[in-house]
Design a protein around this motif. Structure first.
Motif, PDB file in Angstrom:
ATOM      1  N   TRP A  11       0.798  -1.222   0.000  1.00  0.00           N
ATOM      2  CA  TRP A  11       0.000   0.000   0.000  1.00  0.00           C
ATOM      3  C   TRP A  11       0.834   1.278   0.000  1.00  0.00           C
ATOM      4  N   GLY A  12       2.110   1.168   0.301  1.00  0.00           N
ATOM      5  CA  GLY A  12       2.928   2.362   0.414  1.00  0.00           C
ATOM      6  C   GLY A  12       2.953   2.859   1.860  1.00  0.00           C
ATOM      7  N   ALA A  13       3.984   3.638   2.190  1.00  0.00           N
ATOM      8  CA  ALA A  13       4.181   4.081   3.569  1.00  0.00           C
ATOM      9  C   ALA A  13       3.065   5.008   4.043  1.00  0.00           C
ATOM     10  N   GLY A  14       2.606   5.910   3.173  1.00  0.00           N
ATOM     11  CA  GLY A  14       1.618   6.893   3.586  1.00  0.00           C
ATOM     12  C   GLY A  14       0.311   6.264   4.010  1.00  0.00           C
ATOM     13  N   ARG A  15      -0.219   5.378   3.176  1.00  0.00           N
ATOM     14  CA  ARG A  15      -1.496   4.739   3.487  1.00  0.00           C
ATOM     15  C   ARG A  15      -1.379   3.806   4.685  1.00  0.00           C
ATOM     16  N   THR A  16      -0.257   3.108   4.771  1.00  0.00           N
ATOM     17  CA  THR A  16      -0.050   2.186   5.882  1.00  0.00           C
ATOM     18  C   THR A  16       0.059   2.917   7.210  1.00  0.00           C
ATOM     19  N   ALA A  17       0.693   4.099   7.206  1.00  0.00           N
ATOM     20  CA  ALA A  17       0.946   4.841   8.443  1.00  0.00           C
ATOM     21  C   ALA A  17      -0.326   5.234   9.168  1.00  0.00           C
ATOM     22  N   VAL A  18      -1.437   5.313   8.442  1.00  0.00           N
ATOM     23  CA  VAL A  18      -2.708   5.678   9.065  1.00  0.00           C
ATOM     24  C   VAL A  18      -3.053   4.713  10.201  1.00  0.00           C
ATOM     25  N   PHE A  19      -2.634   3.456  10.053  1.00  0.00           N
ATOM     26  CA  PHE A  19      -2.976   2.458  11.069  1.00  0.00           C
ATOM     27  C   PHE A  19      -2.254   2.711  12.390  1.00  0.00           C
ATOM     28  N   LEU A  20      -1.156   3.470  12.359  1.00  0.00           N
ATOM     29  CA  LEU A  20      -0.475   3.824  13.610  1.00  0.00           C
ATOM     30  C   LEU A  20      -1.378   4.648  14.517  1.00  0.00           C
ATOM     31  N   ASN A  21      -2.250   5.444  13.901  1.00  0.00           N
ATOM     32  CA  ASN A  21      -3.128   6.293  14.688  1.00  0.00           C
ATOM     33  C   ASN A  21      -4.158   5.500  15.481  1.00  0.00           C
ATOM     34  N   MET A  22      -4.300   4.216  15.147  1.00  0.00           N
ATOM     35  CA  MET A  22      -5.251   3.374  15.857  1.00  0.00           C
ATOM     36  C   MET A  22      -4.687   2.852  17.171  1.00  0.00           C
ATOM     37  N   VAL A  23      -3.359   2.929  17.350  1.00  0.00           N
ATOM     38  CA  VAL A  23      -2.726   2.335  18.534  1.00  0.00           C
ATOM     39  C   VAL A  23      -3.252   2.948  19.840  1.00  0.00           C
ATOM     40  N   PRO A  24      -3.240   4.294  20.028  1.00  0.00           N
ATOM     41  CA  PRO A  24      -3.770   4.824  21.280  1.00  0.00           C
ATOM     42  C   PRO A  24      -5.258   4.553  21.459  1.00  0.00           C
ATOM     43  N   LEU A  25      -6.006   4.463  20.361  1.00  0.00           N
ATOM     44  CA  LEU A  25      -7.436   4.154  20.465  1.00  0.00           C
ATOM     45  C   LEU A  25      -7.644   2.722  20.950  1.00  0.00           C
ATOM     46  N   PHE A  26      -6.872   1.784  20.403  1.00  0.00           N
ATOM     47  CA  PHE A  26      -6.974   0.399  20.857  1.00  0.00           C
ATOM     48  C   PHE A  26      -6.489   0.260  22.306  1.00  0.00           C
ATOM     49  N   THR A  27      -5.478   1.035  22.678  1.00  0.00           N
ATOM     50  CA  THR A  27      -5.008   1.012  24.076  1.00  0.00           C
ATOM     51  C   THR A  27      -6.128   1.435  25.006  1.00  0.00           C
ATOM     52  N   LEU A  28      -6.859   2.465  24.610  1.00  0.00           N
ATOM     53  CA  LEU A  28      -7.992   2.942  25.405  1.00  0.00           C
ATOM     54  C   LEU A  28      -9.087   1.884  25.459  1.00  0.00           C
ATOM     55  N   LEU A  29      -9.336   1.220  24.333  1.00  0.00           N
ATOM     56  CA  LEU A  29     -10.366   0.181  24.290  1.00  0.00           C
ATOM     57  C   LEU A  29      -9.992  -1.003  25.170  1.00  0.00           C
TER      58      LEU A  29
END
Length: 303
Positions: free
Chosen positions: A237-255
């Protein structure tokens, strides 16, 4: 669909480290925990490197110092700050502070490498730091005193990994991600082993099966499998599109916090959302040339 599922799993693995690491340190010292995690990861990564890159796994003369430098910054210093910071602050706070790495990296890149720092990034930086400040202080200025040192350690982790990423841009020319990760992990494990020897020993005096399962989870799922799936995502997918998933880490930590029976505070929820919004605003539309060496390299720490 398969790539999205794998990258979502990686985000969950990395979010789980904040909780599993915190629980494991109930029985193990921070440096012992880090040393065991990366020793197991290094032992696993080496056969993987030789198998996947049989013609290029050996280190060349000019690669020795760069790989040692990457191991010192991205593995040793980062994880010293990460585990001591996690012990002193807790999973949600740690995940929010660590999530600011891409923003700090962008700022330092502008200052050190003279890269462009856009207005979008500036707004994202303000939102991210506001979110971190809100979580750290819980909305009260008098609590800005670093929470017993935990935030100071996390700050070390953020800056050491940002420097690791910046140095990697210069040093890792011609070195494959797997090779860089395997050698950096090995050198980092050596440094963590020396630190563990003087702080808590290489092995805990008393530990349960749960703690060793925690080490295995952090080594194999968060580090090894996280690395493999993350790089597959970058390749497809390329680095840019893949990097979006990093933003899910703090959300999953909260969950995960909610699932384990803890109730996050309004400040933690609001701060997490601000950090995610800030990082997303600053990174989601970067070009392949400017995005995420910070994001692309995060998998190497297995955070």
């Amino acid at each position: 669909m398969k790539t999205a599922a794998q990258l979502t799993a990686v985000a969950i693995f990395w979010a789980g480290v904040f909780h599993v690491g915190h629980w494991t340190m109930d029985e193990m010292e921070p440096m012992t925990t880090a040393f065991l995690r990366f020793t197991v990861a290094a032992i696993t990564l080496w056969p993987l490197l030789v198998w996947m890159e049989p013609k290029d796994w050996r280190v060349r003369r000019g690669e020795v110092l760069p790989l040692i430098g990457l191991g010192c910054t991205g593995i040793f210093l980062y994880n010293a700050g990460f585990f001591y910071g996690l012990e002193g602050s807790g999973p949600v706070t740690a995940s929010v502070v660590i999530a600011s790495i891409p923003m700090v990296t962008a700022l330092l890149s502008a200052l050190i490498l003279k890269e462009t720092f856009t207005g979008r990034q500036a707004v994202g930086l303000v939102l991210s730091f506001a979110g971190v400040f809100l979580v750290v202080t819980e909305g009260r200025w008098e609590l800005a005193g670093w929470k017993g040192g935990g935030i100071a350690w996390l700050t070390l982790a953020v800056f050491s990994f940002s420097f690791y990423t910046i140095l990697g841009r210069r040093w890792m020319v011609g070195i494959t991600p797997l090779k860089a990760t395997a050698y950096a992990t090995a050198w980092g494990a050596v440094g963590l082993g020396i630190a563990a020897f003087f702080t808590g020993g290489w092995f805990p005096e008393q530990s349960s099966l749960g703690s060793w399962l925690g080490i295995g989870y952090m080594a194999w799922f968060a580090t090894v499998w996280g690395f493999v799936w993350w790089n597959k995502g970058v390749a497809r997918w390329g680095a840019g599109r893949t990097a979006v998933f990093l933003n899910m880490v703090p959300l999953f930590t909260l969950l995960i916090t909610v699932v384990t029976g803890e109730v996050p505070t309004l400040f933690q929820i609001t701060g997490t959302c601000l950090v995610v919004a800030g990082v997303s605003l600053a990174t989601i539309r970067w070009s392949e040339q400017t995005v995420p060496l910070a994001a692309k390299e995060t998998q190497k720490s297995g955070s």
